[in-house]
Motif scaffolding. Structure first.
Motif, mmCIF file in Angstrom:
data_model
loop_
_atom_site.group_PDB
_atom_site.id
_atom_site.type_symbol
_atom_site.label_atom_id
_atom_site.label_comp_id
_atom_site.label_asym_id
_atom_site.label_seq_id
_atom_site.Cartn_x
_atom_site.Cartn_y
_atom_site.Cartn_z
ATOM 1 N N CYS A 299 -23.031 -10.714 10.144
ATOM 2 C CA CYS A 299 -21.666 -11.056 10.559
ATOM 3 C C CYS A 299 -21.593 -12.518 10.988
ATOM 4 O O CYS A 299 -20.681 -12.906 11.715
ATOM 5 N N ALA A 300 -22.562 -13.320 10.543
ATOM 6 C CA ALA A 300 -22.642 -14.708 10.998
ATOM 7 C C ALA A 300 -22.077 -15.676 9.964
ATOM 8 O O ALA A 300 -20.977 -16.200 10.120
ATOM 9 N N ARG A 301 -22.817 -15.901 8.896
ATOM 10 C CA ARG A 301 -22.419 -16.856 7.867
ATOM 11 C C ARG A 301 -22.959 -16.404 6.514
ATOM 12 O O ARG A 301 -24.098 -15.950 6.402
ATOM 13 N N GLY A 302 -22.125 -16.560 5.482
ATOM 14 C CA GLY A 302 -22.614 -16.330 4.138
ATOM 15 C C GLY A 302 -23.668 -17.361 3.801
ATOM 16 O O GLY A 302 -23.609 -18.495 4.268
ATOM 17 N N GLY A 303 -24.655 -16.980 2.992
ATOM 18 C CA GLY A 303 -25.728 -17.900 2.649
ATOM 19 C C GLY A 303 -26.972 -17.706 3.475
ATOM 20 O O GLY A 303 -28.026 -18.262 3.156
ATOM 21 N N LEU A 304 -26.892 -16.911 4.532
ATOM 22 C CA LEU A 304 -28.081 -16.625 5.329
ATOM 23 C C LEU A 304 -28.947 -15.558 4.671
ATOM 24 O O LEU A 304 -30.144 -15.458 4.948
ATOM 25 N N VAL A 305 -28.322 -14.762 3.799
ATOM 26 C CA VAL A 305 -29.024 -13.711 3.063
ATOM 27 C C VAL A 305 -28.947 -14.028 1.575
ATOM 28 O O VAL A 305 -27.870 -14.355 1.061
ATOM 29 N N ASP A 306 -30.072 -13.948 0.891
ATOM 30 C CA ASP A 306 -30.081 -14.076 -0.565
ATOM 31 C C ASP A 306 -29.462 -12.806 -1.131
ATOM 32 O O ASP A 306 -30.100 -11.750 -1.148
ATOM 33 N N PRO B 247 -26.335 -20.240 12.893
ATOM 34 C CA PRO B 247 -25.506 -21.047 11.993
ATOM 35 C C PRO B 247 -26.197 -21.250 10.654
ATOM 36 O O PRO B 247 -27.415 -21.036 10.527
ATOM 37 N N LEU B 248 -25.434 -21.648 9.656
ATOM 38 C CA LEU B 248 -25.986 -21.933 8.335
ATOM 39 C C LEU B 248 -26.406 -23.398 8.287
ATOM 40 O O LEU B 248 -25.578 -24.297 8.353
ATOM 41 N N THR B 249 -27.709 -23.629 8.192
ATOM 42 C CA THR B 249 -28.253 -24.980 8.078
ATOM 43 C C THR B 249 -29.267 -24.976 6.940
ATOM 44 O O THR B 249 -29.555 -23.928 6.345
ATOM 45 N N GLU B 250 -29.831 -26.135 6.658
ATOM 46 C CA GLU B 250 -30.872 -26.207 5.628
ATOM 47 C C GLU B 250 -32.065 -25.344 6.015
ATOM 48 O O GLU B 250 -32.741 -24.777 5.148
ATOM 49 N N GLN B 251 -32.318 -25.234 7.323
ATOM 50 C CA GLN B 251 -33.459 -24.434 7.788
ATOM 51 C C GLN B 251 -33.184 -22.937 7.730
ATOM 52 O O GLN B 251 -34.106 -22.134 7.539
ATOM 53 N N GLY C 291 -17.268 -21.642 13.268
ATOM 54 C CA GLY C 291 -17.748 -22.340 12.087
ATOM 55 C C GLY C 291 -16.924 -23.576 11.761
ATOM 56 O O GLY C 291 -15.701 -23.563 11.855
ATOM 57 N N VAL C 292 -17.609 -24.648 11.372
ATOM 58 C CA VAL C 292 -16.916 -25.877 10.967
ATOM 59 C C VAL C 292 -17.286 -26.230 9.526
ATOM 60 O O VAL C 292 -17.339 -27.406 9.155
ATOM 61 N N ASP C 293 -17.543 -25.210 8.714
ATOM 62 C CA ASP C 293 -17.873 -25.446 7.313
ATOM 63 C C ASP C 293 -16.729 -26.150 6.582
ATOM 64 O O ASP C 293 -16.956 -26.797 5.555
#
Length: 526
Positions: free
Chosen positions: A231-238, A205-209, A76-78
């Motif tokens: 186990c990927a990125r926060g924000g992928l699940v509401d 990854p976490l993107t706008e899509q 991740g490069v957040d």
């Protein structure tokens, strides 16, 4: 030698790699937590190596005028402002494969944890209870695992799940049918995956899509009793929608290693009886930490010392083997682009790069970016090889590549065709003796090397012009180093390209433009 600043904790072996490669290393593992100190320390750094604590924001990047590369030991490069880095010409690298197995194994472990309620049963047993009937689990054998994202990590999860005799359905727009067959998974659309899966695990990854790809609406399409793993990125699940679905019993259980806000010291799902949480442990194994640290050190050192680019997010990759082959052609692309850009006085509408001969078989993307950057640089501030395609796209400039295996008269040529609001100009170059040379301008054949100070003149091919030009330059104290001529037809338009020993000043240009038969005169610098 280039200086590397390491502002997060990194393996001592990785630090030694930098030193063994001859780089100047400053290792301050707690620096990333102190932004003021980071802003001061990064001022003379050529490379910045980070994990997740350091926030490489726009102001941090702006404080480092020498910065050429940021390396993230991890996926991740957040924590890196990719747009700011790109605009500054800073290559951003990550290590997408160093912790892939570790993250995939954690997802499988989390799946077992919620299938058999292992954390809850463990806590109960430690408390001296013997609640054997309270923890009724479910087998994973024969169940359908829905993969959202089937890239590197997702494909590893798929192989492990298939080994457990699960059925795997995958949703990934970039997954080809052939690759799906190779992996042994069924390629499906998202709605079908939601309807069929007993377990859903996310690896994207976490993107706008992809933000909230498991939204309230999506969770409503899942089968009752589904179990969710992220186990990927926060924000992928509401997360609010997930809590609602858990409370209603529609979702049987969830396992979360990542959260929308981290560190997550408080959360509505904490304490929920059907939720397993871990503090972003996907890459937390000894092997993974060592692997990503070693990889980022090798990648950054290779780039700074040889020009090789690996796992960059804002530049095409260049292998260590490709770098020396590309280097002379990069110089040629930059010189040709600079030549065309300095002669361009109106807005650019389109750029075509034509690769002929042996250069057509090389990795052309860096060459194209170098040429675009050089063309635009005289007209636009802040253009560089990293951000050039983005800037061209933002301005509606059409970029095309043409490839032909044979080059006329030469082993390899690069031709730039620049279309402006008024005309189309071509310039062609080659490498001879390791040196970039121009061999054609606007259809006129000539041969010249690029020099620091040059004079470009278009004129009518008439007697007396060459003598008049030489006399004019002599009168102004300009010594001619080389004088190269070319013409289309006798008596037609001709081109003179001169290398001179000193700068061609505006008053010299005015004198040259006053010479009879001169149509255009331009001072160039390389």
């Amino acid at each position: 030698m280039p200086k590397i600043l390491i502002s997060d904790k990194l393996s001592p072996t990785a630090v030694q790699i930098f030193r063994d490669r001859g780089l100047d290393v400053v290792y301050e593992p707690d620096l990333g937590k102190d932004k003021a100190a980071l802003l001061e320390a990064i001022a003379d750094a050529d490379g910045l190596a980070v994990r997740s604590a350091t926030k490489a924001t726009a102001d941090v990047i702006a404080a480092a005028p020498r910065l050429k590369v940021i390396g993230r030991a991890g996926i991740g490069v957040d924590n890196i402002d990719l747009d700011a880095a790109t605009n500054a010409g800073v290559v951003v690298m990550n290590t997408p494969f160093g912790n892939a197995i570790t993250t995939a194994e954690h997802a499988i472990a989390m799946m077992f944890a919620i299938a058999r309620q292992i954390p809850q049963a463990n806590a109960s047993t430690h408390q001296g209870k013997w609640e054997k009937s309270a923890f009724m689990g479910t087998e994973v054998y024969g169940k359908t695992l829905g993969l959202i994202g089937c890239g590197n990590i997702g494909s590893i999860v798929a192989s492990r799940a298939l080994g457990l005799k699960m059925k795997v359905a995958a949703f990934d727009p970039y997954l080809t049918p052939d690759r799906a067959v190779e992996l042994g998974v069924e390629k499906v659309d998202l709605d079908e995956l939601l309807a069929r899966a007993d377990f859903i695990t996310i690896h994207t990854p976490l993107t706008e899509q992809t933000k909230n790809i498991l939204s309230k609406e999506s969770l409503g399409k899942t089968k009752k009793g589904v179990r969710i793993i992220n186990c990927a990125r926060g924000g992928l699940v509401d997360e609010d929608a997930l809590k609602e679905a858990l409370d209603s019993g529609h979702v049987a259980a969830a396992a979360l290693d990542v959260f929308a806000t981290e560190p997550a010291t408080e959360h509505p799902l904490f304490g929920h009886k059907n939720v397993v949480c871990t503090p972003h442990l996907g890459a937390a194994t000894t092997e993974a930490q060592e692997n990503v640290a070693l990889q980022v050190a090798e990648q950054m050192a290779d780039y700074l010392l040889t020009g090789a680019i690996t796992n960059a997010l804002n530049m095409p990759s260049v292998t260590a083997e490709e770098a020396p082959k590309l280097r002379p052609y990069l110089a040629l692309a930059e010189d040709l682009g600079s030549f065309a850009g300095q002669l361009t006085e109106t807005g650019v509408k389109a750029i075509e790069i034509i690769y002929a001969g042996s250069v057509s078989k090389l990795n052309r993307k860096p060459l194209t970016q170098a040429a675009i950057a050089a063309i635009l640089k005289p007209m636009l501030q802040g253009v560089n090889i990293v951000n050039a395609p983005t800037i061209a796209s933002e301005r509606g400039i059409e970029i095309t590549e043409t490839v032909t295996e044979k080059a006329r008269n030469f082993n390899a040529t690069i031709q730039l065709k620049v279309t402006t609001e008024r005309f189309t100009r071509t310039v062609t170059g080659t490498i001879f003796g390791g040196i970039p040379r121009v061999v054609e301008i606007k259809g006129v054949e000539m041969e010249a090397t690029f020099s620091e100070h040059m004079l470009y003149v278009t004129n009518e091919d008439k007697p007396g012009f060459i003598g008049a030009l030489g006399s004019t330059l002599g009168e102004h104290g300009i010594n001619i180093a080389t004088f190269n001529l070319g013409r289309g037809t006798a008596g037609g338009d001709a081109i003179a390209l001169l290398a001179v020993d000193s700068e061609v000043t505006p008053d010299v240009l005015e004198a040259v433009r006053a010479i009879k038969h001169v149509k255009q005169a331009k001072a160039l610098s390389f």
